[in-house]
Motif scaffolding. Structure first.
Motif, short mmCIF file in Angstrom:
data_model
loop_
_atom_site.label_atom_id
_atom_site.label_comp_id
_atom_site.label_asym_id
_atom_site.label_seq_id
_atom_site.Cartn_x
_atom_site.Cartn_y
_atom_site.Cartn_z
N ARG A 115 0.84 -1.21 0.00
CA ARG A 115 0.00 0.00 0.00
C ARG A 115 0.87 1.25 0.00
O ARG A 115 1.99 1.24 0.51
CB ARG A 115 -0.91 0.03 1.24
N THR A 116 0.32 2.31 -0.58
CA THR A 116 0.94 3.64 -0.48
C THR A 116 -0.10 4.63 0.00
O THR A 116 -1.31 4.41 -0.17
CB THR A 116 1.51 4.11 -1.82
N THR A 117 0.35 5.71 0.60
CA THR A 117 -0.56 6.77 1.03
C THR A 117 -0.52 7.91 0.01
O THR A 117 0.31 7.92 -0.90
CB THR A 117 -0.15 7.30 2.42
N ALA A 118 -1.41 8.86 0.16
CA ALA A 118 -1.50 9.98 -0.78
C ALA A 118 -0.17 10.72 -0.87
O ALA A 118 0.44 11.06 0.15
CB ALA A 118 -2.60 10.93 -0.35
N GLY A 119 0.28 10.91 -2.08
CA GLY A 119 1.51 11.66 -2.31
C GLY A 119 2.79 10.87 -2.12
O GLY A 119 3.88 11.40 -2.32
N LYS A 120 2.69 9.60 -1.75
CA LYS A 120 3.87 8.77 -1.49
C LYS A 120 3.89 7.56 -2.41
O LYS A 120 3.08 6.66 -2.27
CB LYS A 120 3.89 8.30 -0.03
N GLY A 121 4.81 7.54 -3.38
CA GLY A 121 4.96 6.38 -4.24
C GLY A 121 5.85 5.33 -3.59
O GLY A 121 6.43 5.55 -2.53
N ARG A 122 5.94 4.19 -4.24
CA ARG A 122 6.75 3.09 -3.70
C ARG A 122 7.14 2.15 -4.81
O ARG A 122 6.37 1.90 -5.73
CB ARG A 122 5.94 2.33 -2.64
N SER A 123 8.35 1.61 -4.74
CA SER A 123 8.83 0.60 -5.68
C SER A 123 9.02 -0.71 -4.93
O SER A 123 9.57 -0.73 -3.83
CB SER A 123 10.15 1.03 -6.34
N VAL A 262 -5.94 13.33 -8.89
CA VAL A 262 -5.40 14.41 -8.07
C VAL A 262 -5.42 13.99 -6.60
O VAL A 262 -4.49 14.28 -5.83
CB VAL A 262 -6.22 15.71 -8.27
N GLN A 263 -6.47 13.25 -6.21
CA GLN A 263 -6.61 12.80 -4.83
C GLN A 263 -5.45 11.91 -4.39
O GLN A 263 -5.10 11.86 -3.20
CB GLN A 263 -7.93 12.06 -4.65
N ARG A 264 -4.84 11.20 -5.32
CA ARG A 264 -3.70 10.34 -4.98
C ARG A 264 -2.51 11.13 -4.44
O ARG A 264 -1.59 10.54 -3.87
CB ARG A 264 -3.29 9.53 -6.21
N TYR A 265 -2.53 12.45 -4.66
CA TYR A 265 -1.42 13.29 -4.20
C TYR A 265 -1.84 14.28 -3.12
O TYR A 265 -1.00 14.98 -2.57
CB TYR A 265 -0.83 14.07 -5.38
N SER A 266 -3.13 14.36 -2.83
CA SER A 266 -3.63 15.37 -1.90
C SER A 266 -3.91 14.75 -0.53
O SER A 266 -4.59 13.73 -0.42
CB SER A 266 -4.93 15.98 -2.44
N ALA A 267 -3.40 15.42 0.52
CA ALA A 267 -3.67 14.94 1.88
C ALA A 267 -5.10 15.25 2.30
O ALA A 267 -5.68 14.54 3.12
CB ALA A 267 -2.68 15.59 2.84
N ARG A 268 -5.68 16.32 1.73
CA ARG A 268 -7.07 16.67 2.05
C ARG A 268 -8.03 15.98 1.09
O ARG A 268 -7.79 15.96 -0.13
CB ARG A 268 -7.27 18.18 1.95
#
Length: 324
Positions: A115-123, A262-268
């Motif tokens: 899993r990733t959170t908004a604004g945080k990618g992962r490899s 856009v929501q994938r990068y927004s904390a709000r």
């Protein structure tokens, strides 16, 4: 019993029947009819046949504590190709029972979820050496087994660089959409429960719905699956997905899809309650990783009201009162 479990049992019965020293004449036409009845029949049979001929079943039988009769007798050995030689009908029955157990139980025990959170990618590098780059607010469930490789995109977007293997096909599911590959690089974007976009950057994939192959995509091409219908998309440029640099190029997609990206990068949380606005078709190139910049572009081009609150962002039709 679920339908999938029933198919597993039927496939195991066919494995047993076709591997007997003497096969009755009626088996051939009946087996052909069963295989032709559904794509899932063919898929499960291929997986079970691979497991039947692998060391995984030998190990499972050797470690079994189901009953003393299940233990591998001395008369059962493997030949030079690694395939089991079964000397007794009771062993064949035990092997088939174990085959069903391995197919149904082992995947549940070895599933990995990322899993990733908004604004945080992962490899992530998977057990088979394949690499997955995940966008923000993404959830991926993966199974790497001796007889198959599969992943399910539960939400968000991911870029897959799949290590080539001759036998174990890699499958990715996104809702009802399925992507089937041997070794390639491709992107899967789950835009809603009924909408998925696929783009191929190297190699080729098969895209289908409910197990049926609908379209073969080669390098540089994409497909959109909406409500179970697959359509080819225009040739794309570039060697990596736009989301890796924070962009999204929309071509007649619902505004709701853009806002979700856009929501994938927004904390709000971004609230878009108006159904007509959610379905509003939009086109253009948006910097989705910059929330304010992307929403300003939407506001300028599509004349909507955007209200920035301390905890949420609300999007409403132009002229509608702000009731925060």
């Amino acid at each position: 019993m679920t339908r999938d479990a029933q198919i597993v049992e039927e496939a195991a019965a066919w494995i047993d029947r076709l591997n007997r020293p003497v096969v009755d004449a009626a088996a051939g036409p009946a087996f052909d009819a069963w295989m032709a009845a559904a794509p899932r029949h063919r898929e499960v049979f291929a997986e079970m046949q691979a497991l039947w001929q692998s060391d995984a079943l030998v190990e499972a039988l050797g470690q079994s504590c189901l009953a003393p009769a299940v233990a591998i007798p001395a008369s059962v050995v493997t030949d030079r190709s690694g395939r089991l030689r079964r000397a007794a009908p009771q062993f064949a029955a035990a092997a088939c029972a174990m085959l069903v157990a391995v197919m149904l139980i082992v995947p549940v025990l070895v599933t990995s979820t990322y899993r990733t959170t908004a604004g945080k990618g992962r490899s992530v590098v998977l057990a088979d050496g394949s690499r997955v780059d995940m966008s923000g607010d993404t959830e991926l469930r993966v199974q790497i087994l001796p007889w198959k490789r599969s992943a399910e995109l539960l939400r968000g977007e991911a870029f897959f660089d799949v290590r080539h293997e001759r036998v174990r096909i890699f499958r990715v599911a996104s809702g009802t959409t399925s992507v089937r590959v041997l070794g390639t690089a491709f992107n899967v974007d789950r835009q809603s429960p009924t909408r998925t976009a696929v783009v191929v950057y190297r190699g080729a994939v098969e895209v289908g719905v409910a197990g049926e192959t609908e379209l073969v995509l080669n390098t540089g091409y994409g497909a959109r699956v909406v409500d179970g219908h697959v359509s080819a998309q225009r040739r794309i440029a570039g060697g990596v997905p736009d989301w890796k640099s924070g962009w999204f190029e929309a071509s007649d997609v619902p505004l709701g899809v853009l806002i979700d990206k856009v929501q994938r990068y927004s904390a709000r949380p971004i609230l878009l309650h108006d159904r007509a606005l959610q379905a509003l078709p939009i086109s253009g190139r948006f910097h989705v990783s910059d929330t304010e910049r992307a929403l300003q572009a939407v506001q300028a081009a599509y004349h909507v009201n955007i209200a920035y609150g301390p905890k949420t962002i609300a999007i409403r039709p132009a002229g509608e009162a702000d009731d925060r």
